[in-house]
Design a protein around this motif. Sequence first.
Motif, PDB file in Angstrom:
ATOM      1  N   THR A 341      35.706  38.932  26.044  1.00 25.23           N
ATOM      2  CA  THR A 341      35.252  39.970  26.968  1.00 25.23           C
ATOM      3  C   THR A 341      33.727  40.002  27.115  1.00 25.23           C
ATOM      4  O   THR A 341      33.173  40.980  27.607  1.00 25.23           O
ATOM      5  CB  THR A 341      35.739  41.347  26.489  1.00 25.23           C
ATOM      6  OG1 THR A 341      35.270  41.576  25.157  1.00 25.23           O
ATOM      7  CG2 THR A 341      37.252  41.431  26.526  1.00 25.23           C
ATOM      8  N   LYS A 364      42.487  36.900  38.770  1.00 22.21           N
ATOM      9  CA  LYS A 364      43.149  37.319  37.528  1.00 22.21           C
ATOM     10  C   LYS A 364      42.109  37.737  36.477  1.00 22.21           C
ATOM     11  O   LYS A 364      42.250  38.774  35.820  1.00 22.21           O
ATOM     12  CB  LYS A 364      44.009  36.170  37.008  1.00 22.21           C
ATOM     13  CG  LYS A 364      44.829  36.532  35.781  1.00 22.21           C
ATOM     14  CD  LYS A 364      45.701  35.353  35.352  1.00 22.21           C
ATOM     15  CE  LYS A 364      46.503  35.703  34.117  1.00 22.21           C
ATOM     16  NZ  LYS A 364      47.330  34.552  33.662  1.00 22.21           N
ATOM     17  N   MET A 367      40.314  41.095  37.510  1.00 19.63           N
ATOM     18  CA  MET A 367      41.173  42.266  37.307  1.00 19.63           C
ATOM     19  C   MET A 367      41.259  42.619  35.820  1.00 19.63           C
ATOM     20  O   MET A 367      41.272  43.796  35.442  1.00 19.63           O
ATOM     21  CB  MET A 367      42.571  42.013  37.888  1.00 19.63           C
ATOM     22  CG  MET A 367      42.611  41.888  39.414  1.00 19.63           C
ATOM     23  SD  MET A 367      42.013  43.373  40.270  1.00 19.63           S
ATOM     24  CE  MET A 367      43.312  44.547  39.866  1.00 19.63           C
ATOM     25  N   TYR A 368      41.312  41.592  34.981  1.00 15.82           N
ATOM     26  CA  TYR A 368      41.339  41.810  33.528  1.00 15.82           C
ATOM     27  C   TYR A 368      40.046  42.490  33.066  1.00 15.82           C
ATOM     28  O   TYR A 368      40.060  43.435  32.263  1.00 15.82           O
ATOM     29  CB  TYR A 368      41.535  40.475  32.820  1.00 15.82           C
ATOM     30  CG  TYR A 368      41.292  40.512  31.326  1.00 15.82           C
ATOM     31  CD1 TYR A 368      42.121  41.240  30.476  1.00 15.82           C
ATOM     32  CD2 TYR A 368      40.222  39.815  30.756  1.00 15.82           C
ATOM     33  CE1 TYR A 368      41.891  41.274  29.105  1.00 15.82           C
ATOM     34  CE2 TYR A 368      39.983  39.847  29.402  1.00 15.82           C
ATOM     35  CZ  TYR A 368      40.820  40.568  28.575  1.00 15.82           C
ATOM     36  OH  TYR A 368      40.592  40.607  27.224  1.00 15.82           O
ATOM     37  N   ILE A 370      38.056  44.379  34.809  1.00 16.37           N
ATOM     38  CA  ILE A 370      37.985  45.771  35.282  1.00 16.37           C
ATOM     39  C   ILE A 370      38.587  46.703  34.237  1.00 16.37           C
ATOM     40  O   ILE A 370      38.090  47.814  33.998  1.00 16.37           O
ATOM     41  CB  ILE A 370      38.710  45.921  36.641  1.00 16.37           C
ATOM     42  CG1 ILE A 370      37.869  45.285  37.753  1.00 16.37           C
ATOM     43  CG2 ILE A 370      38.968  47.388  36.959  1.00 16.37           C
ATOM     44  CD1 ILE A 370      38.587  45.185  39.084  1.00 16.37           C
ATOM     45  N   GLU A 371      39.645  46.258  33.573  1.00 16.15           N
ATOM     46  CA  GLU A 371      40.262  47.071  32.522  1.00 16.15           C
ATOM     47  C   GLU A 371      39.317  47.245  31.335  1.00 16.15           C
ATOM     48  O   GLU A 371      39.294  48.285  30.688  1.00 16.15           O
ATOM     49  CB  GLU A 371      41.560  46.421  32.055  1.00 16.15           C
ATOM     50  CG  GLU A 371      42.659  46.380  33.114  1.00 16.15           C
ATOM     51  CD  GLU A 371      43.910  45.648  32.619  1.00 16.15           C
ATOM     52  OE1 GLU A 371      44.019  45.473  31.379  1.00 16.15           O
ATOM     53  OE2 GLU A 371      44.742  45.269  33.440  1.00 16.15           O
ATOM     54  N   VAL A 372      38.521  46.194  31.069  1.00 15.63           N
ATOM     55  CA  VAL A 372      37.595  46.235  29.923  1.00 15.63           C
ATOM     56  C   VAL A 372      36.336  47.031  30.275  1.00 15.63           C
ATOM     57  O   VAL A 372      35.834  47.818  29.481  1.00 15.63           O
ATOM     58  CB  VAL A 372      37.215  44.797  29.499  1.00 15.63           C
ATOM     59  CG1 VAL A 372      36.241  44.831  28.312  1.00 15.63           C
ATOM     60  CG2 VAL A 372      38.457  43.997  29.131  1.00 15.63           C
ATOM     61  N   TYR A 373      35.819  46.803  31.484  1.00 15.01           N
ATOM     62  CA  TYR A 373      34.583  47.470  31.934  1.00 15.01           C
ATOM     63  C   TYR A 373      34.887  48.228  33.243  1.00 15.01           C
ATOM     64  O   TYR A 373      34.518  47.781  34.338  1.00 15.01           O
ATOM     65  CB  TYR A 373      33.476  46.454  32.193  1.00 15.01           C
ATOM     66  CG  TYR A 373      33.002  45.720  30.959  1.00 15.01           C
ATOM     67  CD1 TYR A 373      32.116  46.322  30.064  1.00 15.01           C
ATOM     68  CD2 TYR A 373      33.412  44.411  30.697  1.00 15.01           C
ATOM     69  CE1 TYR A 373      31.662  45.654  28.941  1.00 15.01           C
ATOM     70  CE2 TYR A 373      32.960  43.727  29.575  1.00 15.01           C
ATOM     71  CZ  TYR A 373      32.094  44.357  28.702  1.00 15.01           C
ATOM     72  OH  TYR A 373      31.640  43.688  27.592  1.00 15.01           O
ATOM     73  N   PRO A 374      35.523  49.379  33.161  1.00 16.23           N
ATOM     74  CA  PRO A 374      35.971  50.081  34.378  1.00 16.23           C
ATOM     75  C   PRO A 374      34.843  50.628  35.251  1.00 16.23           C
ATOM     76  O   PRO A 374      35.099  51.055  36.378  1.00 16.23           O
ATOM     77  CB  PRO A 374      36.841  51.217  33.830  1.00 16.23           C
ATOM     78  CG  PRO A 374      36.398  51.405  32.427  1.00 16.23           C
ATOM     79  CD  PRO A 374      35.962  50.072  31.931  1.00 16.23           C
ATOM     80  N   TYR A 380      34.782  44.487  40.205  1.00 14.34           N
ATOM     81  CA  TYR A 380      35.538  44.939  41.369  1.00 14.34           C
ATOM     82  C   TYR A 380      35.245  44.038  42.578  1.00 14.34           C
ATOM     83  O   TYR A 380      36.156  43.711  43.353  1.00 14.34           O
ATOM     84  CB  TYR A 380      35.178  46.384  41.722  1.00 14.34           C
ATOM     85  CG  TYR A 380      35.642  47.406  40.715  1.00 14.34           C
ATOM     86  CD1 TYR A 380      36.894  48.006  40.839  1.00 14.34           C
ATOM     87  CD2 TYR A 380      34.832  47.801  39.659  1.00 14.34           C
ATOM     88  CE1 TYR A 380      37.326  48.973  39.932  1.00 14.34           C
ATOM     89  CE2 TYR A 380      35.242  48.750  38.740  1.00 14.34           C
ATOM     90  CZ  TYR A 380      36.497  49.333  38.877  1.00 14.34           C
ATOM     91  OH  TYR A 380      36.923  50.280  37.977  1.00 14.34           O
TER      92      TYR A 380
END
Length: 449
Positions: A341, A364, A367-368, A370-374, A380
């Motif tokens: 990450t 892919k 998108m992964y 974004i979950e780690v660093y919203p 984005y």
Amino acid sequence: MKKGVLVILFSVFFGNTMSVVAQTEPEDIAMVTDEYKDSFFESLKQKGIENYDKAIVSLQKCIKLKPNDAVAYFELGKNYLALKDYKNAQDSFEKATQLDPKNKWFWLGIYDVSFETKNYNLAIETIQRIILFDEEYKDDLISIYMITNQYDKALVAINEMNDKFGKSSDREIYKNQIMSQGKYQNAEIGNLIDQIKKNPKEESNYVNLIFLYSKGEETDKAIDVAKQLAKEIPTSDWAQVSLFKGYLDANQADKAIKAMNVILSSAKIDSKIKHRTLNEFLIYVNKNPQYAPDLEKAISYFDNDKEIDVAKEIGKFYHSKNQFENAIKYYEKDLKSNSDTDRETNLLLLEAYTQAKQFEPMTKRAMYMIEVYPSQPQFYYYAGLGNNQLKQFKNAKTVLEMGLDYVVDDIKLESNFNIQLGEAYNGLGDAKKKEEYFLKANELLKKKK
């Protein structure tokens, strides 16, 4: 610290009794001699069972019988020292040295007192006298110089002792401590150059000199020393540094690779030299891609390197050369070996994916992340770009509108978001929204100019 053990040879201590009392009647001579011996033996007996006060009484009787007996004063000093009566101990030892200035053990008595009382000036003065009898006591002098922060004197003494008696672990520890302070490095460099001239077959001097040059960022000088080492000791690991460079310049790839593997696997060779070696091989492989598998193997030597993220740096190298496929390979390798990450590596990878038009893995990965660093808008953006390229326009619109809220004071990124939103609405068949976002992107670009 060396601690002397006095071996009492009674034949020496008592053998000169006749000359001391030459003017005394025979009966008196026998009486004095017997009384002295009895008192002396009694002092040893009492000292042996730690009755130091009683031992002192017996020795004072000995001195009364033989006022110029250095051994009695020495023994008296040892008993006072055991009682921590440092003044009387020092006085007794000093009296012994006055009576017999050539006896090393008597001087060691004064040294013991000075060390116990932390009178380091006296300790230095006394050890300098002892060195006249036994030069190995210079190690004690070095220790006191270190305690008193007299590093210049300590360094000179260390080099003298190494030159005469060979290196010791304690001296090497002291030397490393001194060398950690930069101002002493020039003096040590000069000393090592002299040592190499005197003994060109001693590998450690070359290695220490290379280390100092490397530490001072004088890598070219370090390489020159390695060349000299290769000439004198070709079997040395450090010699391979010079041989590698020579083989590479001569385009003898197989020999260069063999030398490089020795360098990279050696525990003796400084990490800066290893990094430089790898960098030179990387440049070579860029022109000779058939050796890429050997580069892969070389990188594996740095898997546990805490100083430099080697795979990432190689990825950046290929990135700068617009060789995005190679850059992707090394960025992915880095993420697999280290933190999956890591923000910087992921952004570099996403940019390389974009340039290589690998939109599926890019989407892919984005998108992964974004979950780690919203709250990181860049992820984005890449997710929106990827979905647009994959014709997933609804997904692109959703993710881009979410990410746009996080864009702050970055006109270029905001403009790119609007371009991609325009593309998403175009794909969804909304021409009005498309024009709205393209116009907004245009206005932002004008502001940037």
